[in-house]
Design a protein around this motif. Structure first.
Motif, PDB file in Angstrom:
ATOM      1  N   CYS A  77       7.260  11.383  -2.351  1.00  0.00           N
ATOM      2  CA  CYS A  77       7.478  10.021  -2.839  1.00  0.00           C
ATOM      3  C   CYS A  77       8.603   9.355  -2.062  1.00  0.00           C
ATOM      4  CB  CYS A  77       7.816  10.061  -4.329  1.00  0.00           C
ATOM      5  SG  CYS A  77       8.336   8.468  -5.011  1.00  0.00           S
ATOM      6  N   ILE A  78       9.698  10.080  -1.874  1.00  0.00           N
ATOM      7  CA  ILE A  78      10.859   9.538  -1.152  1.00  0.00           C
ATOM      8  C   ILE A  78      10.489   9.187   0.279  1.00  0.00           C
ATOM      9  CG2 ILE A  78      13.116  10.179  -0.192  1.00  0.00           C
ATOM     10  CD1 ILE A  78      13.530  11.808  -2.851  1.00  0.00           C
ATOM     11  N   GLU A  79       9.783  10.083   0.951  1.00  0.00           N
ATOM     12  CA  GLU A  79       9.391   9.826   2.344  1.00  0.00           C
ATOM     13  C   GLU A  79       8.463   8.628   2.452  1.00  0.00           C
ATOM     14  OE1 GLU A  79      10.734  11.099   5.053  1.00  0.00           O
ATOM     15  OE2 GLU A  79      12.048  12.084   3.589  1.00  0.00           O
ATOM     16  N   MET A  80       7.532   8.492   1.501  1.00  0.00           N
ATOM     17  CA  MET A  80       6.615   7.367   1.523  1.00  0.00           C
ATOM     18  C   MET A  80       7.352   6.052   1.267  1.00  0.00           C
ATOM     19  SD  MET A  80       3.614   6.234   2.073  1.00  0.00           S
ATOM     20  CE  MET A  80       2.901   7.861   2.381  1.00  0.00           C
TER      21      MET A  80
ATOM     22  N   PHE B 126       0.827  -1.213   0.000  1.00  0.00           N
ATOM     23  CA  PHE B 126       0.000   0.000   0.000  1.00  0.00           C
ATOM     24  C   PHE B 126       0.861   1.263   0.000  1.00  0.00           C
ATOM     25  CE2 PHE B 126      -2.957  -2.825   2.726  1.00  0.00           C
ATOM     26  CZ  PHE B 126      -3.316  -3.568   1.606  1.00  0.00           C
ATOM     27  N   TYR B 127       1.950   1.223   0.747  1.00  0.00           N
ATOM     28  CA  TYR B 127       2.871   2.370   0.812  1.00  0.00           C
ATOM     29  C   TYR B 127       3.573   2.555  -0.545  1.00  0.00           C
ATOM     30  CZ  TYR B 127       2.167   1.783   5.842  1.00  0.00           C
ATOM     31  OH  TYR B 127       1.610   1.663   7.095  1.00  0.00           O
ATOM     32  N   ASN B 128       3.994   1.416  -1.132  1.00  0.00           N
ATOM     33  CA  ASN B 128       4.648   1.485  -2.438  1.00  0.00           C
ATOM     34  C   ASN B 128       3.716   2.077  -3.498  1.00  0.00           C
ATOM     35  OD1 ASN B 128       7.229   0.593  -1.904  1.00  0.00           O
ATOM     36  ND2 ASN B 128       6.853  -1.543  -2.451  1.00  0.00           N
ATOM     37  N   ASN B 129       2.453   1.652  -3.437  1.00  0.00           N
ATOM     38  CA  ASN B 129       1.499   2.147  -4.429  1.00  0.00           C
ATOM     39  C   ASN B 129       1.244   3.647  -4.268  1.00  0.00           C
ATOM     40  OD1 ASN B 129       1.400  -0.553  -5.051  1.00  0.00           O
ATOM     41  ND2 ASN B 129      -0.824  -0.690  -5.129  1.00  0.00           N
ATOM     42  N   LYS B 130       1.123   4.070  -3.012  1.00  0.00           N
ATOM     43  CA  LYS B 130       0.912   5.494  -2.763  1.00  0.00           C
ATOM     44  C   LYS B 130       2.134   6.307  -3.218  1.00  0.00           C
ATOM     45  CE  LYS B 130      -0.503   8.773   0.842  1.00  0.00           C
ATOM     46  NZ  LYS B 130      -1.613   9.366   0.074  1.00  0.00           N
TER      47      LYS B 130
ATOM     48  N   ASP C 173       8.650  -9.358   1.517  1.00  0.00           N
ATOM     49  CA  ASP C 173       9.486  -9.917   0.456  1.00  0.00           C
ATOM     50  C   ASP C 173      10.575  -8.899   0.077  1.00  0.00           C
ATOM     51  OD1 ASP C 173      10.183 -10.266  -2.533  1.00  0.00           O
ATOM     52  OD2 ASP C 173       9.193 -12.149  -2.014  1.00  0.00           O
ATOM     53  N   TYR C 174      11.805  -9.409  -0.089  1.00  0.00           N
ATOM     54  CA  TYR C 174      12.930  -8.520  -0.411  1.00  0.00           C
ATOM     55  C   TYR C 174      12.694  -7.728  -1.696  1.00  0.00           C
ATOM     56  CZ  TYR C 174      15.690 -10.882   3.183  1.00  0.00           C
ATOM     57  OH  TYR C 174      16.157 -11.372   4.376  1.00  0.00           O
ATOM     58  N   GLN C 175      11.982  -8.327  -2.642  1.00  0.00           N
ATOM     59  CA  GLN C 175      11.728  -7.620  -3.896  1.00  0.00           C
ATOM     60  C   GLN C 175      10.884  -6.373  -3.674  1.00  0.00           C
ATOM     61  OE1 GLN C 175      10.632  -9.829  -7.422  1.00  0.00           O
ATOM     62  NE2 GLN C 175      11.494 -11.725  -6.594  1.00  0.00           N
ATOM     63  N   MET C 176       9.956  -6.449  -2.723  1.00  0.00           N
ATOM     64  CA  MET C 176       9.100  -5.288  -2.432  1.00  0.00           C
ATOM     65  C   MET C 176       9.920  -4.166  -1.792  1.00  0.00           C
ATOM     66  SD  MET C 176       6.311  -6.236  -3.696  1.00  0.00           S
ATOM     67  CE  MET C 176       5.373  -4.799  -3.223  1.00  0.00           C
ATOM     68  N   ILE C 177      10.840  -4.557  -0.900  1.00  0.00           N
ATOM     69  CA  ILE C 177      11.721  -3.565  -0.272  1.00  0.00           C
ATOM     70  C   ILE C 177      12.645  -2.956  -1.322  1.00  0.00           C
ATOM     71  CG2 ILE C 177      13.604  -3.259   1.392  1.00  0.00           C
ATOM     72  CD1 ILE C 177      12.242  -5.423   3.119  1.00  0.00           C
ATOM     73  N   ALA C 178      13.168  -3.822  -2.201  1.00  0.00           N
ATOM     74  CA  ALA C 178      14.048  -3.348  -3.278  1.00  0.00           C
ATOM     75  C   ALA C 178      13.317  -2.376  -4.193  1.00  0.00           C
ATOM     76  CB  ALA C 178      14.571  -4.541  -4.075  1.00  0.00           C
ATOM     77  N   ARG C 179      12.032  -2.657  -4.449  1.00  0.00           N
ATOM     78  CA  ARG C 179      11.238  -1.790  -5.324  1.00  0.00           C
ATOM     79  C   ARG C 179      11.104  -0.391  -4.729  1.00  0.00           C
ATOM     80  NH1 ARG C 179       5.668  -4.286  -7.075  1.00  0.00           N
ATOM     81  NH2 ARG C 179       7.148  -5.808  -7.919  1.00  0.00           N
ATOM     82  N   ALA C 180      10.880  -0.335  -3.417  1.00  0.00           N
ATOM     83  CA  ALA C 180      10.756   0.963  -2.746  1.00  0.00           C
ATOM     84  C   ALA C 180      12.071   1.739  -2.844  1.00  0.00           C
ATOM     85  CB  ALA C 180      10.359   0.761  -1.290  1.00  0.00           C
ATOM     86  N   MET C 181      13.180   1.034  -2.637  1.00  0.00           N
ATOM     87  CA  MET C 181      14.489   1.691  -2.698  1.00  0.00           C
ATOM     88  C   MET C 181      14.799   2.179  -4.110  1.00  0.00           C
ATOM     89  SD  MET C 181      16.722  -0.853  -0.289  1.00  0.00           S
ATOM     90  CE  MET C 181      16.609  -0.760   1.513  1.00  0.00           C
ATOM     91  N   ALA C 182      14.452   1.365  -5.112  1.00  0.00           N
ATOM     92  CA  ALA C 182      14.688   1.759  -6.504  1.00  0.00           C
ATOM     93  C   ALA C 182      13.875   3.001  -6.858  1.00  0.00           C
ATOM     94  CB  ALA C 182      14.335   0.609  -7.442  1.00  0.00           C
ATOM     95  N   ARG C 183      12.647   3.073  -6.323  1.00  0.00           N
ATOM     96  CA  ARG C 183      11.816   4.247  -6.613  1.00  0.00           C
ATOM     97  C   ARG C 183      12.401   5.495  -5.951  1.00  0.00           C
ATOM     98  NH1 ARG C 183       6.686   2.326  -5.982  1.00  0.00           N
ATOM     99  NH2 ARG C 183       6.412   2.110  -8.231  1.00  0.00           N
TER     100      ARG C 183
END
Length: 322
Positions: free
Chosen positions: A60-63, A43-47, A77-87
């Motif tokens: 975006c960075i703070e979220m 949900f945080y990634n989507n927002k 899942d590590y991929q979800m964490i990685a996705r947030a970092m990549a964004r």
């Protein structure tokens, strides 16, 4: 319907709004999803994705950072964490902060090695390096460093001269003169291979800079590569036919090449380049063929690489050619 199910339903509604670019509506649904189930990183990634599309990069960075924290706490899942970092990295790129973007891309890759992000990270690393090189270039400082190098060179302090010539080259890498000066210093330090490399760079950057050819000739003379030295001096005279230094160098190269054939051959056989050519099975086969059929040389000389090696052996006195 449980809170978890309700949260997923809100997320789906948010996704639909996102696709329609109804960003305010998407935010409302993602906020409801987070309130119903605050432990789901998705949900945080989507927002954060909505903030990115709105070009609200700081939010975006703070979220995304919040997403990483929630993900860590709930073993996402590590991929979800990685996705947030990549964004986060992508948001910093939009803010034209390349170094911070690289930092977050690298953190993302430490969580999950996404191949597309690997390519993007390498490209960014190269961009940063090139930008640093460009920002370091300063012809005025290069000239100052060259003069300092010249002062030390005149005093015979070649190691200190080299330090300043190195800095000058970094500050103005397209200046042919700097490579010529450094080549002279390398020659004094008996580092002939590097001197030759600098002479070749000098000539490549300014084909009409006579001193580059003359320095190359002097270096080759010191290496007792008399035939190659002749070519270097001829190159200088092709630019300036009346250059006295080049004419004197060419005369010396011709007179020095009269050494006994046995001595010349012995010296040539100690040349690493000659040794490499002679140890090549393909070249040994070609040389054997040439010895049995002199007419075969024409076919081999049509290949530039082989021709270069054959001429090297000829100039070194290893083979004879009519």
């Amino acid at each position: 319907m449980t809170d978890v199910e309700s949260a997923l339903a809100e997320k789906d509604l948010g996704n639909e709004a996102y696709k329609k670019k109804e960003f305010d509506v998407a935010h409302e649904h993602y906020d409801k999803a987070i309130k119903l189930n605050p432990s789901n990183i998705v949900f945080y990634n989507n927002k954060a994705a909505v903030f990115f599309e709105e070009e609200r990069f700081d939010e975006c960075i703070e979220m995304c950072k919040q997403a990483v924290e929630v993900g860590r706490d709930n073993r996402a899942d590590y991929q979800m964490i990685a996705r947030a970092m990549a964004r986060i990295g992508n948001a910093y790129l939009k803010k034209e902060n390349q170094k911070e973007a690289l930092h977050w891309f690298q953190k993302s890759l430490s969580e999950h090695r996404d191949q597309e992000l690997v390519k993007k990270t390498k490209a960014l690393e190269n961009e940063i390096k090139e930008a640093e090189k460009r920002s370091y270039i300063n012809p005025k400082i290069a000239e100052e460093e060259k003069q300092k190098g010249n002062d030390y060179f005149k005093k015979g302090d070649f190691p200190n001269a080299m330090k300043h010539y190195n800095e000058a080259v970094k500050r103005d890498p397209e200046n042919a003169v700097l490579y010529s000066n450094r080549a002279a210093c390398y020659t004094k330090l008996m580092d002939f291979q590097r001197a030759l490399e600098d002479c070749d760079t000098c000539i490549r950057k300014d084909k009409k800079f006579v001193k580059g050819y003359i320095r190359k000739g002097a270096c080759l003379m010191a290496m007792k590569e008399f035939s190659r030295a002749q070519d270097a001096y001829k190159g200088a005279l092709a630019v300036d036919p009346s250059n006295a230094e080049a004419m004197q160098g060419l005369r010396q190269a011709y007179s020095s090449s009269d050494e006994p054939p046995e001595k010349a051959r012995e010296r040539a056989l100690n040349d690493p380049e000659v040794q490499e050519i002679l140890s090549d099975p393909g070249m040994r086969l070609i040389l054997e063929q040439m010895s049995q059929d002199p007419g075969a040389i024409r076919a081999h000389l049509s290949n530039p690489e082989i021709a270069k090696k054959i001429h090297k052996l000829k100039n070194a006195g290893i083979i004879q050619m009519r």
